[in-house]
Structure formats: structure tokens, C-alpha cells
Design an enzyme around this catalytic site. Structure first.
Site, PDB file in Angstrom:
ATOM      1  N   LYS A 191       4.620   8.229 -26.357  1.00  0.00           N
ATOM      2  CA  LYS A 191       3.389   8.331 -25.850  1.00  0.00           C
ATOM      3  C   LYS A 191       3.387   9.385 -24.888  1.00  0.00           C
ATOM      4  CE  LYS A 191       0.048   5.424 -23.268  1.00  0.00           C
ATOM      5  NZ  LYS A 191      -0.235   4.101 -22.718  1.00  0.00           N
ATOM      6  N   SER A 222      -4.326   1.344 -24.422  1.00  0.00           N
ATOM      7  CA  SER A 222      -4.366   2.923 -24.390  1.00  0.00           C
ATOM      8  C   SER A 222      -3.235   3.612 -25.391  1.00  0.00           C
ATOM      9  CB  SER A 222      -4.329   3.352 -22.971  1.00  0.00           C
ATOM     10  OG  SER A 222      -2.966   3.019 -22.306  1.00  0.00           O
ATOM     11  N   SER A 242      -1.501  -2.406 -22.884  1.00  0.00           N
ATOM     12  CA  SER A 242      -1.762  -1.136 -23.681  1.00  0.00           C
ATOM     13  C   SER A 242      -0.659  -0.935 -24.827  1.00  0.00           C
ATOM     14  CB  SER A 242      -1.503   0.108 -22.771  1.00  0.00           C
ATOM     15  OG  SER A 242      -3.027   0.430 -22.152  1.00  0.00           O
TER      16      SER A 242
HETATM   17  N1  GLN Z   1      -6.939  -1.854 -20.961  1.00  0.00           N
HETATM   18  C1  GLN Z   1      -6.263  -1.862 -19.792  1.00  0.00           C
HETATM   19  C2  GLN Z   1      -6.747  -0.852 -18.772  1.00  0.00           C
HETATM   20  O1  GLN Z   1      -7.638  -0.010 -19.345  1.00  0.00           O
HETATM   21  C3  GLN Z   1      -4.811  -1.673 -20.188  1.00  0.00           C
HETATM   22  C4  GLN Z   1      -4.335  -0.343 -19.715  1.00  0.00           C
HETATM   23  C5  GLN Z   1      -2.897  -0.148 -20.149  1.00  0.00           C
HETATM   24  O2  GLN Z   1      -2.100  -1.093 -20.162  1.00  0.00           O
HETATM   25  N2  GLN Z   1      -2.194   0.923 -19.760  1.00  0.00           N
HETATM   26  O3  GLN Z   1      -6.380  -0.661 -17.791  1.00  0.00           O
END
Ligand code: GLN
Length: 475
Positions: free
Chosen positions: A77, A152, A176
Site C-alpha cells: 500500500k 482505505s 482498512s
Molecule cells: N474507514 C476508516 C476511516 O476512514 C478506516 C480507515 C483505516 O483503517 N485506515 O478512518
């Protein structure tokens, strides 16, 4: 024709094929090119992957000792630092930033002979649940290209889903890894906080962030986990607990588990009814098979998403202050010489809307007049949640739930409704708030044709039980 099923089978293939790594890398490069429109990669390291594959084939030919991830083709990532490579966190502000060191996980992957084939698209600074917040375009779900892959770490999930890498590394601050794994029908593992070093992971919310793994099988996730876990002089939050041989520990005789589920999670009105029915059916099957599966009360469910967003935005506002156009990041052309104007112009142009919103929210909850009302209160709720998990794990080994309340939604469907987007995190943020390991395993297909997963959580550092139960359920 090369096809990838598992690392184990690939390693058998390598025994028979002197140029096996090259065959694998060529295969993945072709697939990546064919599926370019999914936008899962921001950059493909084609030339160096080929060179590395040749070196690894040569290493086998010479009979040298081989790493545990020998020849395994991995994507990372775009928040994980890889020396000499761009790392942009899906943001314009870091578009031209090249990493000057390796993240600890990258060091460990390379030491064990992995081949890093590219960096993968994600929501900007890992903030999002759909990959629509990337400055470099949305990622498409390979099962239905009109739908999001989740976020994400969407690019990393799609790469495994669409057969563009063997495994991928993502990061999980609030879901994420598990949420895109659920939307894409792959395995997504978030280990305990402190299992894997965060050194070289671009920070979103440091007391929540963990690197996680996408794979096709639980065994591959287990093998990768044992490689990338463990103490690190560069991250004092990593646990000194020894790292078990997770993959080997999967091969024990099946046993009966003591499992709990939160009543409020399964009865939540936001949960798709068909998903509820399928998970209820699974619970009944598990009971019939002799496992203990008990309902338990969890009346704090509606508080966890707000708690998560207060605390993570607070941490983000502090972490992202380093992107000030002086030490790091894009600098807007100077209109005059005032420093504040330079900060404002650069950060306004460099950060996307969602990141700006979160920095402002985080600054607000930390501000003198509101600190106690929001930040302190949220810290107190976090402690209550930890107490709840201690109470549950005194009696049970695992908690199961849906991973996400719905299947993958359409691109654009929720982009104007932040609250709806945040609610997609309702089942995943608990594990990050209390620091326990959690996984999403692809167990189900909805009548709409889309996959969805089962989330399993275990107590701190009980990854072995987590992986054993997951493997048992998937096989
Ligand atoms: N959807 C969550 C957020 O926007 C999770 C993001 C993540 O785990 N990096 O914060």
C-alpha cells in the site's frame, strides 16, 4: 500457464522450475497490464521485479538457503516506505516524495526473499472506506467494476482479488484491511496492536494503526504474519512477545471453540437482512458442530464509531502537521513571504477535502474549550471498551460478527454522505480501539452476487487461535 493458488503450492512449483520466479513475475506483470483500468497500482516496479526474480532463480540453482517468502510476489500500500521509491499516501501533497529508508516490514519481506512488484492505490492518508478519496482516482472492484473495492487499502485488496499479486500489505486503523477484504472476497488480517512494527508506515492515528495482510488463504496470511512481526528497535510500541510459527500452528487437530457474538451487532437495523440471516445460519451450524456460540450484550455499539472518529482525527491532526511544505510535501508558489500564508496555500492545495475535514475536526476536539467534552470523553469510552473486551475474553476465545453491514456499494453512492460512509466501520473499529487482532474471511455470497465476509476477533496476541479458527471455518 502459471496460476497462483497458495504460497505452499507455488514453492512446490519452484522446485520443479529453475526459472519459476521469472515465470511468476512475467505472469503478474501481464495481468497487471491487462487489468490496469482497475487502478489498483499507482506504480509497478517491473524492471526491478524481473531482476530480483532472476537473482532468486539463481539462488535456488546454486542451492543456497531460501527465505520463507522465497519468490513471493507482494504489493505494498502506498503508505509503506520503500527506499528509493515514491511513497505518496494517495495524496498530492506527497506526490513527488521518495522514501529514503525501508519500513521494517519491507526489510523483513526482502530478507525472506519476497519480490515487491509495486505500490498500491489507497484513500488519501488511509482515510476512507471506498478508495474514492485517493488523489489518483478511484479503484474498481474486480467483481463489479461499477462498485467500490472498499478502503482505505482498496488497491491492495483488488490486487489479490484480481490475481495481480500473491499477497499485499495494507494498513488498518479502523478497518482498512478487513473492510476491503470483505468487499473483494479475500482474506484480510489486522494483527494485535504492537505485533508488527509501524516504522516506515505513514501515520494516520498512531495508537490505532497496524499493518495488515491480504491473501487468498489463511495459511498465506499466517506465513506472512510470522515474517513481518516482531520486535524492532525503531518502534517502541512493538511487543517483545516471541513470534509463533503461525503457519505451522495451523496444522493442529481441529477442536471446539468458545465463541461469543454481540446481540446488538447482529440485530443492528443497518445490517443487510440477508447477511444477518446467513450469519445466524452459520451460528446455528457451529453450535450443531459442537462449538459454544453465545449471544452477549453490547450496549455501546452506537458509541464506537463516534469515539473512533474523535480519537483518530485528533491523532491525525497532530500527525499530519508535519506536512507543512517545509519539512515535507508540496509547496504552493509563494504569493508573498508570509509563513502562515505559505502553510495555508500549500496545505489547502496539497490535501484533499476529506483529509482537510479530519484535520479540522481533530484540531477542534483537541482545542482548549472542547478537549474535555470530546477528547477526554472519547478516551474514557475507549477504556470502557477495553474493559468490555477483557470481560468477554475471560470467558470466550473469539467474537464473531459481520465485517461490514452491507456488500460493496456503487462508486459515488455514498460520497456525499459522510455519516453513511462512517457507519460502514461499525463492526471493524472495535478491534482497533482496544488493540486486539481481527480478520475478515470470505465465507459468503449474497444473492446480489457480491461476496461478504465473517469477522473474527480474539484476545490480544491470540493470533494463533484467530488463524486456526479462520482456517477451520474456511476449509
Ligand atoms: N474507514 C476508516 C476511516 O476512514 C478506516 C480507515 C483505516 O483503517 N485506515 O478512518
Amino acid at each position: 500457464m502459471f496460476s497462483f493458488q497458495s504460497i505452499n503450492k507455488y514453492h512446490s512449483f519452484l522446485k520443479e522450475n529453475v526459472d519459476g520466479c521469472i515465470i511468476a513475475v512475467d505472469h503478474f506483470l501481464i495481468e497487471i497490464e491487462k487489468k490496469k483500468h482497475l487502478n489498483s497500482f499507482l506504480e509497478v516496479f517491473a524492471e526491478e521485479a524481473i531482476i530480483r526474480a532472476k537473482e532468486l532463480d539463481e539462488k535456488r540453482r546454486l542451492g543456497k538457503p531460501l527465505g520463507r517468502l522465497h519468490g513471493v510476489v507482494v504489493g505494498i500500500k502506498d503508505v509503506i516506505c520503500y527506499k528509493g521509491h515514491v511513497v505518496s499516501a494517495g495524496s498530492k501533497i506527497l506526490e513527488n516524495f521518495t522514501s529514503i529508508y525501508n519500513a521494517t516490514v519491507v526489510e523483513k519481506l526482502l530478507q525472506e526473499d519476497a519480490i515487491i512488484i509495486g505500490r498500491q492505490n489507497c484513500d488519501e492518508f488511509a482515510m476512507g472506506s471506498s478508495n474514492e478519496n485517493s488523489a489518483f482516482g478511484v479503484v474498481r472492484n474486480a467483481i463489479d467494476e461499477s462498485r467500490v473495492p472498499g478502503g482505505s487499502s482498496g488497491g491492495s485488496a483488488v490486487s489479490v482479488q484480481a490475481g495481480l499479486t500473491m499477497i499485499s500489505l495494507g494498513s488498518d486503523t479502523g478497518g482498512s484491511v478487513r473492510q476491503p477484504a470483505d468487499f473483494c472476497g479475500v482474506v484480510g488480517l489486522k494483527p494485535s496492536y504492537g505485533r508488527i512494527s509501524r516504522y516506515g508506515l505513514i501515520a494516520y492515528a498512531s495508537s490505532f494503526d497496524q499493518i495488515g495482510i491480504f491473501s487468498k488463504t489463511v495459511e498465506d496470511a499466517a506465513l506472512c504474519l510470522e515474517v513481518i512481526s516482531g520486535v524492532d528497535d525503531f518502534d517502541s510500541t512493538v511487543s517483545e512477545k516471541p513470534v509463533p510459527a503461525y503457519a505451522a500452528e495451523l496444522k493442529t487437530t481441529p477442536r471446539k471453540y468458545k465463541i461469543a457474538y454481540f446481540i446488538q451487532a447482529l440485530e443492528h437495523p443497518g445490517l443487510d437482512p440477508e447477511m444477518r440471516a446467513k450469519i445466524t445460519h452459520l451460528i446455528n451450524q457451529l453450535k450443531l458442530a459442537g462449538h459454544t456460540v453465545d449471544p452477549i450484550e453490547f450496549d455501546l455499539l452506537n458509541h464506537i464509531v463516534p469515539t473512533y472518529y474523535v480519537l483518530t482525527t485528533a491523532e491525525a491532526s497532530s500527525n499530519l502537521s508535519r506536512f507543512d511544505a517545509v519539512r515535507f510535501g508540496y509547496r504552493a508558489p509563494l504569493v508573498n513571504s508570509d509563513l502562515n500564508d505559505m502553510y495555508k496555500a500549500s496545505r489547502s492545495a496539497g490535501f484533499g477535502k476529506e483529509v482537510q475535514r479530519r484535520i479540522m475536526l481533530g484540531t477542534f476536539v483537541l482545542s482548549a474549550g472542547y478537549f474535555d467534552a470530546y477528547f477526554t470523553k472519547a478516551q474514557q469510552v475507549r477504556r470502557i471498551l477495553l474493559n468490555k473486551s477483557i470481560e468477554v475474553f475471560a470467558k470466550y476465545e473469539a467474537i464473531i460478527s459481520p465485517t461490514v453491514p452491507s456488500t460493496a456499494f456503487k462508486i459515488g453512492e455514498k460520497s456525499d454522505d459522510q455519516v453513511a460512509m462512517f457507519l460502514a466501520d461499525i463492526y471493524t473499529v472495535f478491534a482497533n480501539l482496544v488493540g486486539i487482532p481481527a480478520i475478515s474471511i470470505p465465507m459468503f455470497t449474497h444473492s446480489n452476487g457480491l461476496p461478504f465476509g465473517l469477522q473474527i476477533m480474539t484476545n490480544h496476541f491470540e493470533e494463533t487461535a484467530l488463524l486456526q479458527l479462520s482456517d477451520h471455518l474456511m476449509n
